[in-house]
Design a protein around this motif. Structure first.
Motif, PDB file in Angstrom:
ATOM      1  N   ASP A 182       2.422  29.391 -23.646  1.00 19.89           N
ATOM      2  CA  ASP A 182       3.318  28.240 -23.777  1.00 19.89           C
ATOM      3  C   ASP A 182       4.591  28.446 -22.960  1.00 19.89           C
ATOM      4  O   ASP A 182       5.076  27.531 -22.291  1.00 19.89           O
ATOM      5  N   LEU A 183       5.147  29.657 -23.036  1.00 22.51           N
ATOM      6  CA  LEU A 183       6.346  29.946 -22.254  1.00 22.51           C
ATOM      7  C   LEU A 183       6.051  29.841 -20.765  1.00 22.51           C
ATOM      8  O   LEU A 183       6.851  29.300 -19.986  1.00 22.51           O
ATOM      9  N   GLN A 184       4.923  30.366 -20.341  1.00 22.80           N
ATOM     10  CA  GLN A 184       4.551  30.290 -18.937  1.00 22.80           C
ATOM     11  C   GLN A 184       4.370  28.851 -18.491  1.00 22.80           C
ATOM     12  O   GLN A 184       4.773  28.464 -17.385  1.00 22.80           O
ATOM     13  N   ALA A 185       3.773  28.033 -19.361  1.00 18.59           N
ATOM     14  CA  ALA A 185       3.553  26.632 -19.018  1.00 18.59           C
ATOM     15  C   ALA A 185       4.874  25.897 -18.834  1.00 18.59           C
ATOM     16  O   ALA A 185       4.998  25.021 -17.966  1.00 18.59           O
ATOM     17  N   GLU A 186       5.869  26.247 -19.637  1.00 18.05           N
ATOM     18  CA  GLU A 186       7.163  25.596 -19.486  1.00 18.05           C
ATOM     19  C   GLU A 186       7.837  26.003 -18.186  1.00 18.05           C
ATOM     20  O   GLU A 186       8.514  25.197 -17.548  1.00 18.05           O
ATOM     21  N   VAL A 187       7.661  27.256 -17.774  1.00 16.82           N
ATOM     22  CA  VAL A 187       8.189  27.676 -16.483  1.00 16.82           C
ATOM     23  C   VAL A 187       7.489  26.906 -15.357  1.00 16.82           C
ATOM     24  O   VAL A 187       8.118  26.449 -14.407  1.00 16.82           O
ATOM     25  N   ASP A 188       6.167  26.766 -15.471  1.00 14.01           N
ATOM     26  CA  ASP A 188       5.421  26.002 -14.469  1.00 14.01           C
ATOM     27  C   ASP A 188       5.959  24.575 -14.368  1.00 14.01           C
ATOM     28  O   ASP A 188       6.076  24.011 -13.274  1.00 14.01           O
ATOM     29  N   ASN A 189       6.273  23.989 -15.513  1.00  9.82           N
ATOM     30  CA  ASN A 189       6.804  22.625 -15.508  1.00  9.82           C
ATOM     31  C   ASN A 189       8.157  22.573 -14.813  1.00  9.82           C
ATOM     32  O   ASN A 189       8.466  21.615 -14.089  1.00  9.82           O
ATOM     33  N   ASN A 190       8.990  23.608 -15.005  1.00 10.07           N
ATOM     34  CA  ASN A 190      10.279  23.667 -14.317  1.00 10.07           C
ATOM     35  C   ASN A 190      10.094  23.796 -12.808  1.00 10.07           C
ATOM     36  O   ASN A 190      10.839  23.194 -12.030  1.00 10.07           O
ATOM     37  N   ILE A 191       9.131  24.598 -12.396  1.00 12.66           N
ATOM     38  CA  ILE A 191       8.857  24.738 -10.965  1.00 12.66           C
ATOM     39  C   ILE A 191       8.447  23.394 -10.378  1.00 12.66           C
ATOM     40  O   ILE A 191       8.908  22.987  -9.305  1.00 12.66           O
ATOM     41  N   LYS A 192       7.584  22.691 -11.095  1.00 10.39           N
ATOM     42  CA  LYS A 192       7.080  21.406 -10.610  1.00 10.39           C
ATOM     43  C   LYS A 192       8.183  20.368 -10.496  1.00 10.39           C
ATOM     44  O   LYS A 192       8.303  19.675  -9.474  1.00 10.39           O
ATOM     45  N   THR A 193       9.016  20.248 -11.537  1.00 11.35           N
ATOM     46  CA  THR A 193      10.040  19.206 -11.545  1.00 11.35           C
ATOM     47  C   THR A 193      11.216  19.530 -10.635  1.00 11.35           C
ATOM     48  O   THR A 193      11.877  18.622 -10.131  1.00 11.35           O
ATOM     49  N   THR A 194      11.475  20.817 -10.416  1.00 10.49           N
ATOM     50  CA  THR A 194      12.642  21.208  -9.627  1.00 10.49           C
ATOM     51  C   THR A 194      12.311  21.429  -8.162  1.00 10.49           C
ATOM     52  O   THR A 194      13.075  21.010  -7.278  1.00 10.49           O
ATOM     53  N   LEU A 195      11.188  22.061  -7.884  1.00 11.16           N
ATOM     54  CA  LEU A 195      10.847  22.409  -6.501  1.00 11.16           C
ATOM     55  C   LEU A 195       9.711  21.565  -5.941  1.00 11.16           C
ATOM     56  O   LEU A 195       9.429  21.632  -4.748  1.00 11.16           O
ATOM     57  N   GLY A 196       9.033  20.827  -6.795  1.00 12.58           N
ATOM     58  CA  GLY A 196       7.975  19.954  -6.306  1.00 12.58           C
ATOM     59  C   GLY A 196       6.592  20.441  -6.694  1.00 12.58           C
ATOM     60  O   GLY A 196       6.346  21.647  -6.836  1.00 12.58           O
ATOM     61  N   GLU A 197       5.690  19.487  -6.842  1.00  7.18           N
ATOM     62  CA  GLU A 197       4.323  19.820  -7.232  1.00  7.18           C
ATOM     63  C   GLU A 197       3.621  20.650  -6.165  1.00  7.18           C
ATOM     64  O   GLU A 197       2.759  21.477  -6.473  1.00  7.18           O
ATOM     65  N   SER A 198       3.994  20.445  -4.887  1.00  4.18           N
ATOM     66  CA  SER A 198       3.353  21.199  -3.813  1.00  4.18           C
ATOM     67  C   SER A 198       3.629  22.696  -3.942  1.00  4.18           C
ATOM     68  O   SER A 198       2.766  23.521  -3.628  1.00  4.18           O
ATOM     69  N   VAL A 199       4.824  23.053  -4.406  1.00  4.26           N
ATOM     70  CA  VAL A 199       5.157  24.471  -4.590  1.00  4.26           C
ATOM     71  C   VAL A 199       4.328  25.053  -5.730  1.00  4.26           C
ATOM     72  O   VAL A 199       3.780  26.152  -5.617  1.00  4.26           O
ATOM     73  N   LEU A 200       4.215  24.303  -6.832  1.00  2.00           N
ATOM     74  CA  LEU A 200       3.412  24.790  -7.950  1.00  2.00           C
ATOM     75  C   LEU A 200       1.950  24.921  -7.546  1.00  2.00           C
ATOM     76  O   LEU A 200       1.274  25.890  -7.922  1.00  2.00           O
ATOM     77  N   THR A 201       1.449  23.979  -6.753  1.00  2.00           N
ATOM     78  CA  THR A 201       0.066  24.053  -6.281  1.00  2.00           C
ATOM     79  C   THR A 201      -0.138  25.274  -5.389  1.00  2.00           C
ATOM     80  O   THR A 201      -1.163  25.959  -5.471  1.00  2.00           O
ATOM     81  N   ALA A 202       0.858  25.553  -4.538  1.00  2.03           N
ATOM     82  CA  ALA A 202       0.767  26.721  -3.654  1.00  2.03           C
ATOM     83  C   ALA A 202       0.716  28.008  -4.464  1.00  2.03           C
ATOM     84  O   ALA A 202      -0.043  28.930  -4.141  1.00  2.03           O
ATOM     85  N   ILE A 203       1.513  28.085  -5.524  1.00  2.00           N
ATOM     86  CA  ILE A 203       1.502  29.261  -6.390  1.00  2.00           C
ATOM     87  C   ILE A 203       0.150  29.385  -7.082  1.00  2.00           C
ATOM     88  O   ILE A 203      -0.408  30.489  -7.208  1.00  2.00           O
ATOM     89  N   SER A 204      -0.388  28.243  -7.526  1.00  2.00           N
ATOM     90  CA  SER A 204      -1.696  28.230  -8.176  1.00  2.00           C
ATOM     91  C   SER A 204      -2.768  28.789  -7.247  1.00  2.00           C
ATOM     92  O   SER A 204      -3.558  29.666  -7.629  1.00  2.00           O
ATOM     93  N   THR A 205      -2.797  28.297  -6.031  1.00  2.00           N
ATOM     94  CA  THR A 205      -3.788  28.757  -5.056  1.00  2.00           C
ATOM     95  C   THR A 205      -3.593  30.228  -4.744  1.00  2.00           C
ATOM     96  O   THR A 205      -4.563  31.004  -4.648  1.00  2.00           O
ATOM     97  N   TYR A 206      -2.355  30.633  -4.608  1.00  2.00           N
ATOM     98  CA  TYR A 206      -2.036  32.022  -4.277  1.00  2.00           C
ATOM     99  C   TYR A 206      -2.524  32.968  -5.374  1.00  2.00           C
ATOM    100  O   TYR A 206      -3.156  33.990  -5.101  1.00  2.00           O
ATOM    101  N   ASN A 207      -2.255  32.620  -6.634  1.00  2.00           N
ATOM    102  CA  ASN A 207      -2.689  33.466  -7.744  1.00  2.00           C
ATOM    103  C   ASN A 207      -4.203  33.506  -7.871  1.00  2.00           C
ATOM    104  O   ASN A 207      -4.789  34.531  -8.202  1.00  2.00           O
ATOM    105  N   ASN A 208      -4.841  32.376  -7.612  1.00  3.33           N
ATOM    106  CA  ASN A 208      -6.301  32.300  -7.745  1.00  3.33           C
ATOM    107  C   ASN A 208      -7.036  33.083  -6.662  1.00  3.33           C
ATOM    108  O   ASN A 208      -8.210  33.427  -6.841  1.00  3.33           O
ATOM    109  N   THR A 209      -6.395  33.318  -5.536  1.00  3.86           N
ATOM    110  CA  THR A 209      -7.070  33.965  -4.407  1.00  3.86           C
ATOM    111  C   THR A 209      -6.620  35.412  -4.198  1.00  3.86           C
ATOM    112  O   THR A 209      -6.779  35.952  -3.101  1.00  3.86           O
ATOM    113  N   ALA A 210      -6.098  36.047  -5.231  1.00  2.00           N
ATOM    114  CA  ALA A 210      -5.655  37.437  -5.094  1.00  2.00           C
ATOM    115  C   ALA A 210      -6.784  38.369  -4.629  1.00  2.00           C
ATOM    116  O   ALA A 210      -6.576  39.194  -3.730  1.00  2.00           O
TER     117      ALA A 210
END
Length: 316
Positions: A182-210
């Protein structure tokens, strides 16, 4: 945040206890006071946890992002059967002692400052190539680094607060994992609303392709020695190709024939040869591991048979 299943689960836990919430807030406040770099305020819901009573209804699970790394609760694994006050999983075990020590150490400004520096270095090392790809302005990059640190701290902070309240992490493992998620999800929401959904998507892809990036790094090291390093575009394309064609193996991805076929449209012929060499090395390692595992199993079977034979002779 809009009312949803996650909030209902949190509300359920909130009715049970208030102590852990206070302890968690105190721990987070200590971390926040230690941070000197500019950062965004990460707003969080009030969260509490309680030891699950028998036959109590399970909180409704929330849907956590696929890219989120698994939330690990230290010394709380189901494989550890040494529960109770003295075991690692118990409130008096190694996990509880470690959490208590960390909470106490965080009161030391020098320790907190050193921990901040160490964590920043770890974030830089882990996400350095992503930061380069994003090319954010300095103030936004600083905010992103702070938010990623907040996300990384979630599991440790929840578990430390639970241990301080004397909860057994093995008995409350699911709840603790849910709270950290839950805490992580709230941080993700802050990233999305503050820096943009594209940044959150980039982080998602980056973590998934380690795992794929680990294999690309192996290839890049070989090519760098040969004087033909991968450029940024090639690295990104090879990561994508491996995600679509590679075979998962632990923390790495194995190169397949399909990978090599697709890579010919991205790499130079000499670079493709290095990729084939990497594939051969991976296959050799797989053979070695399989044969060594078989040898260990055979030796263990022989020892078991010998012990059984000895016991039968003594019984006769």
């Amino acid at each position: 945040m809009k009312p949803n299943a996650k909030n209902l689960a949190i509300a359920f836990l909130a009715l049970a206890t208030l102590g852990l919430s206070v302890q968690l807030y105190h721990t987070r406040q200590q971390l926040a006071d230690a941070r000197k770099a500019p950062k965004l305020e990460v707003k969080r819901s009030d969260i509490q946890v309680v030891a699950a009573p028998e036959a109590a209804p399970r909180p409704v699970a929330t849907e956590t992002p696929a890219e989120a790394p698994a939330v690990e609760i230290p010394f709380a694994g189901p494989e550890d059967n040494r529960g109770g006050p003295g075991g690692p999983g118990g409130p008096g075990g190694r996990g509880g002692r470690f959490a208590a020590q960390m909470a106490e150490l965080m009161k030391d400004p020098e320790f907190a400052a050193a921990m901040k520096v160490e964590q920043e270095a770890r974030i830089e090392q882990r996400y350095g190539s992503l930061f380069k790809q994003l090319n954010l302005p300095a103030n936004q990059l600083a905010s992103l680094k702070t938010l990623l640190a907040e996300r990384e701290n979630a599991g440790r902070e929840v578990w430390a607060s639970a241990a301080a309240q004397g909860l057994n992490p093995r008995e409350n493992r699911d709840q603790l994992r849910q709270l950290a998620a839950d805490l992580q999800a709230e941080v993700d929401n802050n990233i999305k609303t503050t820096l943009g959904e594209s940044v959150l998507t980039a982080i998602s892809t980056y973590n998934n392709t380690a795992p794929q990036r680990a294999t690309v790094n192996d290839l890049s090291q070989k090519l760098t020695i040969a004087g033909q390093p991968l450029n940024d575009a090639q690295s990104q394309m090879m990561t994508r190709i491996l995600a679509e064609t590679g075979q998962q193996s632990g923390r790495n991805t194995l190169v397949t024939d399909n990978t090599i076929a697709r890579a010919q449209g991205v790499l130079m012929p000499s670079q493709v040869e290095s990729l084939k060499k990497l594939q051969a090395e991976q296959q050799a390692q797989q053979v070695l591991q399989a044969k060594m595992r078989a040898a260990r199993e055979q030796a263990q079977a022989a020892r078991n048979a010998s012990r059984e034979g000895g016991a039968a002779n003594r019984g006769g």
